[in-house]
Write a protein that holds these residues in place. Structure first.
Motif, PDB file in Angstrom:
ATOM      1  N   VAL B  11       3.553  -9.083 -12.447  1.00 11.68           N
ATOM      2  CA  VAL B  11       2.735  -7.953 -12.008  1.00 11.68           C
ATOM      3  C   VAL B  11       2.215  -8.205 -10.600  1.00 11.68           C
ATOM      4  CG1 VAL B  11       0.661  -6.602 -12.458  1.00 11.68           C
ATOM      5  CG2 VAL B  11       2.062  -7.373 -14.358  1.00 11.68           C
ATOM      6  N   ILE B  12       1.757  -9.412 -10.368  1.00 12.57           N
ATOM      7  CA  ILE B  12       1.162  -9.742  -9.071  1.00 12.57           C
ATOM      8  C   ILE B  12       2.174  -9.565  -7.950  1.00 12.57           C
ATOM      9  CG2 ILE B  12       0.306 -11.660  -7.672  1.00 12.57           C
ATOM     10  CD1 ILE B  12      -1.187 -12.626 -10.179  1.00 12.57           C
ATOM     11  N   THR B  13       3.367 -10.096  -8.120  1.00 12.96           N
ATOM     12  CA  THR B  13       4.348  -9.964  -7.042  1.00 12.96           C
ATOM     13  C   THR B  13       4.792  -8.517  -6.878  1.00 12.96           C
ATOM     14  OG1 THR B  13       6.062 -10.585  -8.636  1.00 12.96           O
ATOM     15  CG2 THR B  13       5.266 -12.300  -7.168  1.00 12.96           C
ATOM     16  N   SER B  14       4.969  -7.873  -8.001  1.00 13.06           N
ATOM     17  CA  SER B  14       5.457  -6.496  -7.932  1.00 13.06           C
ATOM     18  C   SER B  14       4.406  -5.569  -7.324  1.00 13.06           C
ATOM     19  CB  SER B  14       5.820  -6.022  -9.341  1.00 13.06           C
ATOM     20  OG  SER B  14       6.766  -4.992  -9.289  1.00 13.06           O
ATOM     21  N   ALA B  15       3.208  -5.651  -7.853  1.00 15.31           N
ATOM     22  CA  ALA B  15       2.126  -4.825  -7.323  1.00 15.31           C
ATOM     23  C   ALA B  15       1.803  -5.233  -5.898  1.00 15.31           C
ATOM     24  CB  ALA B  15       0.892  -4.958  -8.208  1.00 15.31           C
ATOM     25  N   GLY B  16       1.951  -6.531  -5.619  1.00 16.94           N
ATOM     26  CA  GLY B  16       1.655  -7.016  -4.274  1.00 16.94           C
ATOM     27  C   GLY B  16       2.487  -6.325  -3.221  1.00 16.94           C
ATOM     28  N   GLN B  17       3.754  -6.137  -3.526  1.00 15.54           N
ATOM     29  CA  GLN B  17       4.625  -5.456  -2.561  1.00 15.54           C
ATOM     30  C   GLN B  17       4.128  -4.048  -2.271  1.00 15.54           C
ATOM     31  OE1 GLN B  17       8.477  -6.585  -4.687  1.00 15.54           O
ATOM     32  NE2 GLN B  17       9.160  -6.387  -2.577  1.00 15.54           N
ATOM     33  N   ILE B  18       3.736  -3.370  -3.326  1.00 16.81           N
ATOM     34  CA  ILE B  18       3.283  -1.995  -3.158  1.00 16.81           C
ATOM     35  C   ILE B  18       1.943  -1.952  -2.437  1.00 16.81           C
ATOM     36  CG2 ILE B  18       2.865   0.181  -4.324  1.00 16.81           C
ATOM     37  CD1 ILE B  18       4.519  -0.775  -6.620  1.00 16.81           C
ATOM     38  N   PHE B  19       1.043  -2.802  -2.866  1.00 16.95           N
ATOM     39  CA  PHE B  19      -0.266  -2.862  -2.211  1.00 16.95           C
ATOM     40  C   PHE B  19      -0.114  -3.140  -0.727  1.00 16.95           C
ATOM     41  CE2 PHE B  19      -2.590  -3.926  -6.327  1.00 16.95           C
ATOM     42  CZ  PHE B  19      -3.281  -2.732  -6.331  1.00 16.95           C
ATOM     43  N   GLY B  23      -1.581  -0.115   0.721  1.00 16.60           N
ATOM     44  CA  GLY B  23      -3.014  -0.350   0.621  1.00 16.60           C
ATOM     45  C   GLY B  23      -3.536  -0.054  -0.770  1.00 16.60           C
ATOM     46  N   PHE B  24      -4.767  -0.410  -0.968  1.00 23.61           N
ATOM     47  CA  PHE B  24      -5.343  -0.316  -2.307  1.00 23.61           C
ATOM     48  C   PHE B  24      -5.409   1.111  -2.825  1.00 23.61           C
ATOM     49  CE2 PHE B  24      -8.995   0.202  -5.132  1.00 23.61           C
ATOM     50  CZ  PHE B  24      -8.691  -0.726  -6.107  1.00 23.61           C
ATOM     51  N   LYS B  25      -5.947   1.973  -2.018  1.00 27.68           N
ATOM     52  CA  LYS B  25      -6.226   3.319  -2.499  1.00 27.68           C
ATOM     53  C   LYS B  25      -4.947   4.113  -2.777  1.00 27.68           C
ATOM     54  CE  LYS B  25      -9.035   7.332  -1.463  1.00 27.68           C
ATOM     55  NZ  LYS B  25      -9.476   8.174  -0.331  1.00 27.68           N
ATOM     56  N   LYS B  26      -4.024   4.012  -1.873  1.00 30.30           N
ATOM     57  CA  LYS B  26      -2.806   4.812  -1.987  1.00 30.30           C
ATOM     58  C   LYS B  26      -1.864   4.297  -3.067  1.00 30.30           C
ATOM     59  CE  LYS B  26      -2.482   6.680   2.685  1.00 30.30           C
ATOM     60  NZ  LYS B  26      -2.555   8.108   2.364  1.00 30.30           N
ATOM     61  N   THR B  27      -2.073   3.101  -3.520  1.00 29.15           N
ATOM     62  CA  THR B  27      -1.230   2.578  -4.594  1.00 29.15           C
ATOM     63  C   THR B  27      -1.751   3.054  -5.937  1.00 29.15           C
ATOM     64  OG1 THR B  27      -0.706   0.601  -3.313  1.00 29.15           O
ATOM     65  CG2 THR B  27      -0.360   0.496  -5.684  1.00 29.15           C
ATOM     66  N   THR B  28      -0.857   3.637  -6.716  1.00 36.08           N
ATOM     67  CA  THR B  28      -1.297   4.164  -8.010  1.00 36.08           C
ATOM     68  C   THR B  28      -0.804   3.281  -9.153  1.00 36.08           C
ATOM     69  OG1 THR B  28       0.655   5.529  -8.425  1.00 36.08           O
ATOM     70  CG2 THR B  28      -1.084   6.486  -7.056  1.00 36.08           C
ATOM     71  N   MET B  29      -1.535   3.347 -10.226  1.00 32.93           N
ATOM     72  CA  MET B  29      -1.148   2.585 -11.410  1.00 32.93           C
ATOM     73  C   MET B  29       0.220   3.037 -11.912  1.00 32.93           C
ATOM     74  SD  MET B  29      -3.431   0.354 -11.940  1.00 32.93           S
ATOM     75  CE  MET B  29      -3.177  -0.183 -13.630  1.00 32.93           C
ATOM     76  N   ASP B  30       0.491   4.295 -11.771  1.00 34.65           N
ATOM     77  CA  ASP B  30       1.792   4.815 -12.191  1.00 34.65           C
ATOM     78  C   ASP B  30       2.930   4.120 -11.449  1.00 34.65           C
ATOM     79  OD1 ASP B  30       1.692   6.940 -14.223  1.00 34.65           O
ATOM     80  OD2 ASP B  30       0.294   7.884 -12.845  1.00 34.65           O
ATOM     81  N   GLU B  31       2.729   3.930 -10.157  1.00 33.94           N
ATOM     82  CA  GLU B  31       3.767   3.274  -9.366  1.00 33.94           C
ATOM     83  C   GLU B  31       3.967   1.836  -9.794  1.00 33.94           C
ATOM     84  OE1 GLU B  31       3.652   5.362  -5.005  1.00 33.94           O
ATOM     85  OE2 GLU B  31       1.994   4.129  -5.645  1.00 33.94           O
ATOM     86  N   ILE B  32       2.860   1.153  -9.946  1.00 35.53           N
ATOM     87  CA  ILE B  32       2.938  -0.235 -10.386  1.00 35.53           C
ATOM     88  C   ILE B  32       3.678  -0.309 -11.718  1.00 35.53           C
ATOM     89  CG2 ILE B  32       1.601  -2.240 -11.112  1.00 35.53           C
ATOM     90  CD1 ILE B  32      -0.585  -1.371  -9.175  1.00 35.53           C
ATOM     91  N   ALA B  33       3.332   0.607 -12.593  1.00 35.65           N
ATOM     92  CA  ALA B  33       3.970   0.625 -13.910  1.00 35.65           C
ATOM     93  C   ALA B  33       5.468   0.871 -13.775  1.00 35.65           C
ATOM     94  CB  ALA B  33       3.330   1.689 -14.778  1.00 35.65           C
ATOM     95  N   LYS B  34       5.815   1.867 -12.959  1.00 35.12           N
ATOM     96  CA  LYS B  34       7.220   2.193 -12.797  1.00 35.12           C
ATOM     97  C   LYS B  34       7.994   1.020 -12.196  1.00 35.12           C
ATOM     98  CE  LYS B  34       8.285   6.454 -12.095  1.00 35.12           C
ATOM     99  NZ  LYS B  34       8.358   7.786 -11.457  1.00 35.12           N
ATOM    100  N   ALA B  35       7.361   0.344 -11.252  1.00 33.60           N
ATOM    101  CA  ALA B  35       8.000  -0.811 -10.629  1.00 33.60           C
ATOM    102  C   ALA B  35       8.272  -1.902 -11.653  1.00 33.60           C
ATOM    103  CB  ALA B  35       7.134  -1.344  -9.502  1.00 33.60           C
ATOM    104  N   SER B  49      -8.240  -3.908 -14.898  1.00 33.51           N
ATOM    105  CA  SER B  49      -8.350  -2.730 -14.041  1.00 33.51           C
ATOM    106  C   SER B  49      -7.424  -2.860 -12.844  1.00 33.51           C
ATOM    107  CB  SER B  49      -9.786  -2.561 -13.547  1.00 33.51           C
ATOM    108  OG  SER B  49     -10.110  -3.632 -12.687  1.00 33.51           O
ATOM    109  N   LYS B  50      -7.295  -1.767 -12.117  1.00 35.04           N
ATOM    110  CA  LYS B  50      -6.512  -1.771 -10.884  1.00 35.04           C
ATOM    111  C   LYS B  50      -7.115  -2.778  -9.912  1.00 35.04           C
ATOM    112  CE  LYS B  50      -5.308   1.349  -7.080  1.00 35.04           C
ATOM    113  NZ  LYS B  50      -5.605   2.656  -6.471  1.00 35.04           N
ATOM    114  N   GLU B  51      -8.413  -2.777  -9.840  1.00 37.21           N
ATOM    115  CA  GLU B  51      -9.091  -3.719  -8.966  1.00 37.21           C
ATOM    116  C   GLU B  51      -8.795  -5.151  -9.367  1.00 37.21           C
ATOM    117  OE1 GLU B  51     -13.661  -3.884  -7.687  1.00 37.21           O
ATOM    118  OE2 GLU B  51     -12.769  -1.908  -7.673  1.00 37.21           O
ATOM    119  N   GLY B  52      -8.694  -5.372 -10.659  1.00 32.28           N
ATOM    120  CA  GLY B  52      -8.375  -6.698 -11.146  1.00 32.28           C
ATOM    121  C   GLY B  52      -7.012  -7.165 -10.653  1.00 32.28           C
TER     122      GLY B  52
END
Lengths: 194, 194
Positions: B11-19, B23-35, B49-52
DNA sequence: ATGCCTTCGAATAAATTGGTCGATAATTCG
DNA sequence: CGAATTATCGACCAATTTATTCGAAGGCAT
């Protein structure tokens, strides 16, 4: 500001930067307005909608690429060294455009009539040649063969740039197919495998 | 998947790329999930949480930079050639982190307690030295002086990368000040000129 | 003053988004 | 097997965001 048309250009370049980085959906009118030091509602005096701005931006960008294309075509028979440079410049443009491509995916393509306009503007043969250049260059690894770290790095960066906005859309799509898809969307208006 | 902790890393590496791109705000949980090829709600099984997730990502990234730092410090007295390479690697990290910096601007910094954690982890002296390296390199244009197109281009790209996520926030801010701000936020938790 | 061009803030209806919850697989283990 | 635990999901919600509208008003030339 001086001129209405002049200001539209300002909007196009300014919004273009944001669009190319964040794509259509993630770019907000607030951001565009802030980038222009302007109230959000004022923009509607120059453009009818967000989509209208986007259309203008992509049209503008496509025009730039087209000019580069016409130069590139002439280099097909040039020595490999020259060719390499042209490809590099071209790739840079693709990187930019790939973001728009990504943006288009956000909405339904059918809603973007102007894609049709773009398509009509371009000659298929020109693109076929460019495609050959890129594919050949990528397959034969010309970029790496040439003794220039500079170019190798540039291409690598660019390819990575191509990858970034698409990486979570679909896994295991190779670069060639991506270029294919980008070209198809931008110039022929065709979308496959949605 | 094998292990709960193992999956968190994914999750960290995957979400990290998107973040890092949006950036934080524009990244959605849906995207992270899809990734991650996963339902959105499933992620909450691993993170609260997303912040987590964001916290974990930045912490991870800061750790990587820290390891690079310890190596870099040792090169301060090295010949200019070696120094140049270290700076380059460093700049690459800054490029990445600058996006998080941008992300932090999205929310109120006070809400990100973990910045404090990061700050405590770093030794001010180490950073002071690194800062000197970068400033000196930028001011004396070491990167351009050295006869290497590769490096010149790399630095240029990186600097541009630094610029991208910030360009519409404020005009006329020079690179040094930006690096300053980035360092301040990431390591000391200080935010000025909001 | 009058009219025109330009900008803006406030208001809003529609869409998006982070997060919850109960159900349901999948896996482990007695 | 079957029960308990682990893991995943879709549907749902409240709160926020966002594109767009509109009337007001500033600036400027006549």
């Amino acid at each position: 500001m001086i001129n209405k048309e002049e200001f539209r250009k300002k909007v196009i370049t300014s919004a273009g930067q944001i669009f190319s980085h964040y794509g259509f959906k993630k770019t907000t009118m607030d951001e565009i307005a802030k980038a222009l030091n302007m109230g959000k509602s004022s923009i509607y005096y120059y453009f009818e909608s967000k989509e209208g701005i986007f259309e203008a931006v992509v049209l503008h960008e496509a025009n730039l690429l087209r000019n580069e294309l016409t130069t590139a075509i002439k280099s097909v028979d040039s020595p490999i060294d020259k060719m390499r440079n042209y490809v590099f410049v071209r790739m840079k443009s693709f990187e930019k455009l790939s973001n728009y491509y990504n943006a288009i995916f956000d909405k339904n393509l059918d809603h973007f009539d102007f894609i049709e306009t773009i398509r009509e503007k371009y000659d298929r043969e020109e693109l076929a040649i460019l495609r050959l250049i890129i594919y050949h260059g990528a397959r034969t690894k010309v970029f790496n063969v040439v003794n220039s770290e500079y170019t190798a790095m540039a291409i690598q960066t660019t390819l990575k740039g191509l990858e970034v906005p698409l990486f979570w859309k679909k896994k295991e799509v190779n670069i060639e197919k991506r270029l294919d898809a980008i070209l198809d969307v931008l110039f022929y208006g065709i979308v496959k495998n949605r």
